[in-house]
Design an enzyme around this catalytic site. Structure first.
Site, PDB file in Angstrom:
ATOM      1  N   CYS A   1      31.081  43.945  28.567  1.00  0.00           N
ATOM      2  CA  CYS A   1      30.701  42.343  28.308  1.00  0.00           C
ATOM      3  C   CYS A   1      30.181  41.510  29.523  1.00  0.00           C
ATOM      4  O   CYS A   1      31.092  41.372  30.609  1.00  0.00           O
ATOM      5  CB  CYS A   1      31.505  41.687  27.521  1.00  0.00           C
ATOM      6  SG  CYS A   1      31.617  39.958  27.111  1.00  0.00           S
ATOM      7  N   LEU A   2      29.104  41.159  29.645  1.00  0.00           N
ATOM      8  CA  LEU A   2      28.553  40.285  30.762  1.00  0.00           C
ATOM      9  C   LEU A   2      28.186  39.044  30.617  1.00  0.00           C
ATOM     10  O   LEU A   2      27.745  38.320  31.507  1.00  0.00           O
ATOM     11  CB  LEU A   2      27.250  41.288  31.509  1.00  0.00           C
ATOM     12  CG  LEU A   2      27.689  42.489  32.235  1.00  0.00           C
ATOM     13  CD1 LEU A   2      26.527  43.135  32.591  1.00  0.00           C
ATOM     14  CD2 LEU A   2      28.455  42.516  33.245  1.00  0.00           C
TER      15      LEU A   2
END
Lengths: 165, 382
Positions: A118-119
């Site tokens: 998750c960025l």
């Protein structure tokens, strides 16, 4: 680029900016962009090695559209190593690559299906703001590295992973 | 489509729209094709609405599977968990209305191959668009940018939709290449701040969702789509929904002359040329004349013949001078491209400055790609 820890900030400042606004759908200009990507990555890895903070290996297919390698993070003197991979999306560099660590799929909530880390919060806004000047090297430095620093200690604490002997 | 009013006719209530004078020719929907990209909380409900409306052909796109975690939203049922969303949707929708031709596409559209497959699926064998409208019901920026690019390349109108991560607001937006802002013209204004890698919050990856907000946004989206497809009412270019205060802002987002997407710039030039063509001018003049005539006819006939109390209608507030039907921003921006009106400024945060770029751009390398790849491989050795 406020509020990053000073080490990351100093390093990212020394990674060269890319200039060619082109993704892999345009074969001709992609060759120019790929040269820039490789040059920036080589510079970044050399910087890491010089400061004794080498933390990943990386290699690409010959089109430069699929990248893979190993990344590691040292937590309480133990080294945790993972295989990672990503593809260059069709709308690159307007959108960032989705870095995957398939072996951690299902072990942490900070991951999308298929093992994509998750960025969204810490990295994507920066990428958008700096497009097209950020490249693969920046995705490693500002995307994957902070994710490992936040996630590995948590994964160890919860017993989801243990250092390989 | 029968308009016979009997209990056994599934279309009687839809055909009544014609009798009521809302839609001129409802049956046209049978010849129309709509693509719904993303079969989640909004897309699946939108697909069901279109199916019940008797759409001709429905293309559905999603690469995910149904999970029990989706059950707080509408449409999918627990026993469908594990099926692909496209298969589960096709199963349900074919049962609801067998008249609709359904096509399922179960792949990621953001990859290189996925992009080409997506674009090809929207076209006929000649390469021309075979869809009347694309509805974006996806949950991420990358997929929206992909739809944006494909639709810019095809000159295809599409509608974007979204529900916020906290589940209490949403929006729909019409995107017509060159005519309105494209999705890259006004990127979501997200600015990272106050982040230290050590304190990166672990929560937050799991977005909230409500069946209500999702259903409302799906309803707003399909209502706008029906208006667009069947030419009735006024198609809203942007409609926001903030549920906490029931605030529904609407606006017109004009194309950004400085859009980072060069194809959008080309489409803007083409649209401007179309608008300036003699036919378009004549059509616009005719429409304006008709509107004026209608207004005049209305003004001529007084509602009441006498006004013994001397009642008059006054505005709540003094109208600012020069404010017409169109916003000042649009008018001003068109007059002088690039310059915002007085008192306004562009708020997109600056990334790399020209100066930084000069000082720190990657240097042109003498080596070719193969040399660089072997240099990289050499660095991989400990």
């Amino acid at each position: 680029m406020a509020e990053w820890d000073s080490g990351t900030k100093e390093t990212v400042k020394r990674i060269p900016f890319l200039t060619v606004r082109c993704g892999p759908r345009d074969k001709e200009d992609w060759a120019k962009r790929l040269k820039e990507e490789l040059t920036a990555l080589i510079k970044y890895i050399q910087l890491n090695k010089a400061s004794d903070s080498d933390w990943f290996t990386i290699t690409a297919n010959k089109e430069g559209t699929h990248w893979s390698g190993k990344c590691w993070y040292v937590h309480e003197l133990l080294r945790h190593e993972f295989a990672f991979e990503f593809d260059i999306p069709a709308t690159y560099p307007a959108t960032a690559p989705e870095i995957r660590i398939p072996e951690l799929d299902g072990k942490t909530a900070k991951m999308y299906r298929g093992g994509a880390i998750c960025l969204t919060v810490h990295f994507k806004p920066l990428w958008t703001k700096n497009s097209p000047h950020f490249g693969v090297a920046h995705a490693m430095c500002l995307g994957l590295a902070p994710w490992l620093a936040a996630e590995v200690p948590h994964l160890v604490e919860t017993g989801a992973i243990a250092a390989k002997a | 489509m029968s308009d016979e009013v009997v209990d056994s006719n599934p279309y009687s209530r839809l055909m009544a729209l014609q009798r009521m004078g809302i839609v001129h020719d409802y049956e046209r929907i049978r010849s129309m094709t709509v693509a719904v990209v993303g079969m989640g909380g909004v897309g699946s409900v939108a697909a069901e609405m279109l199916t019940r409306c008797g759409l001709g052909r429905l293309l559905m796109y999603d690469y995910d599977k149904v999970e029990l975690a989706n059950m707080n939203r509408l449409f999918f049922r627990p026993e469908q968990a594990g099926m692909t969303k496209t298969d589960a949707a096709a199963q349900t929708l074919a049962g609801i209305n067998p008249d609709v031709a359904l096509e399922s596409f179960t792949s990621n559209i953001t990859t290189l191959e996925g992009f080409d497959a997506f674009k090809a699926s929207l076209c006929d064998s000649e390469g021309a668009p075979r869809v009347d409208l694309v509805l974006s019901c996806v949950d991420n920026y990358e997929a929206r940018m992909t739809i944006n690019q494909v639709c810019l390349e095809l000159g295809q109108a599409w509608m974007e939709s979204g529900v916020s991560e906290d589940a209490v607001s949403g929006h729909i937006q019409v995107i017509i290449p060159g005519v309105t802002a494209c999705f890259a013209c006004v990127p979501p204004l997200v600015v990272a701040s106050g982040i230290d890698e050590r304190t990166l919050k672990r929560e937050g990856v799991c977005a909230a969702s409500l069946p209500t907000t999702m259903g409302i946004v799906a309803g707003l989206l399909v209502q706008n789509a029906l208006k667009h497809l069947l030419c009735f009412g006024q198609v809203t270019r942007y409609l926001g929904y903030s549920s906490l205060k029931d605030f529904f802002p609407t606006m017109d987002i004009r194309p950004n002359p400085g859009c980072a997407n060069t194809l959008c710039g080309r489409r803007q030039t083409e649209a401007a040329a179309r608008e300036a063509s003699p036919e378009a001018r004549a059509a616009a003049a005719a429409a304006a004349a008709a509107a004026e005539a209608a207004a005049a006819a209305e003004a001529e006939a007084p509602v009441h013949d006498d006004n013994s109390w001397g009642i008059e209608v006054v505005a709540d507030q003094a109208e600012p001078s020069g404010s017409g039907g169109e916003s000042n921003i649009g008018a001003r921006a068109r007059g002088k491209p690039g310059a915002p009106p007085e008192g306004l400024q562009y708020s997109m945060p600056a990334g790399v400055t020209a100066e930084e770029l000069r000082a720190q751009a990657v240097e042109d390398s003498e080596s070719n790609i193969e040399d660089l790849m072997s240099q990289l491989d050499a660095l991989n050795k400990p």
